[in-house]
Design an enzyme around this catalytic site. Structure first.
Site, PDB file in Angstrom:
ATOM      1  N   HIS A  57       9.462  -2.646   1.443  1.00 31.59           N
ATOM      2  CA  HIS A  57       8.576  -4.039   1.551  1.00 31.59           C
ATOM      3  C   HIS A  57       7.791  -4.343   0.555  1.00 31.59           C
ATOM      4  CE1 HIS A  57       6.057  -0.809   2.846  1.00 31.59           C
ATOM      5  NE2 HIS A  57       5.167  -1.536   2.571  1.00 31.59           N
ATOM      6  N   HIS A  72       4.505  -7.878  -2.807  1.00 30.17           N
ATOM      7  CA  HIS A  72       4.524  -7.489  -1.311  1.00 30.17           C
ATOM      8  C   HIS A  72       5.594  -8.491  -0.585  1.00 30.17           C
ATOM      9  CE1 HIS A  72       3.380  -5.828   2.514  1.00 30.17           C
ATOM     10  NE2 HIS A  72       2.646  -4.706   1.720  1.00 30.17           N
TER      11      HIS A  72
END
Length: 149
Positions: A57, A72
């Protein structure tokens, strides 16, 4: 000076508008964010450098000047335990700007109740060290997001 480019296609938004207090409060560092197109795509490196942190992620690439840029992919996506994310490189790899790092599907992230918004953050930077910050409008992967002095 480092030029940081968009890891994704989508719409630029101000970091202050990210639905997470850690990012919106710039606790991690200053930067911007991308509300990505809702299609399966590859997140690419925003700078030339070395991948020093790599998770499904999120990833950090550090350039030759020592600037670390965090990408992110979505908010609270760590809770997905990597489901729906495919790593395309390895931690420690040297990458070029625009090189694919992670394949993911923002629509699938959203379908699981998470925000697909992607902060792009200058780690250990001060807000006044960034220039030409893009905080609105459509961007393509590779378009300039900010310069880092």
């Amino acid at each position: 000076m480092t030029s940081v480019t968009s890891p994704l296609a989508g719409r630029a938004i101000a970091l202050a508008d990210v639905p997470d207090p850690v990012f919106s409060g710039a606790m991690v560092g200053p930067g911007t964010a991308i509300d990505p197109e809702r299609v399966a795509s590859e997140a690419v490196s925003p700078v030339d450098g070395i991948v020093v942190s790599l998770h499904p992620h999120a990833f950090v690439v550090v350039d030759s000047e020592g600037h670390g840029v965090l990408t992110h992919l979505g908010i609270d996506t760590v809770q997905l335990n990597g489901e729906g994310f495919e790593l395309l490189i390895n931690k420690g790899d040297t990458v070029s700007r625009g090189q694919a790092i992670v394949r993911w599907d923002p629509a699938a992230v959203e379908a699981q109740g998470k925000s697909p918004i992607c902060p792009v953050v200058a780690l250990e930077a001060t807000a006044d060290s960034l220039g030409d910050l893009v905080e609105d409008g459509d961007v393509k992967a590779g378009d300039s997001l900010f310069s880092w002095r």
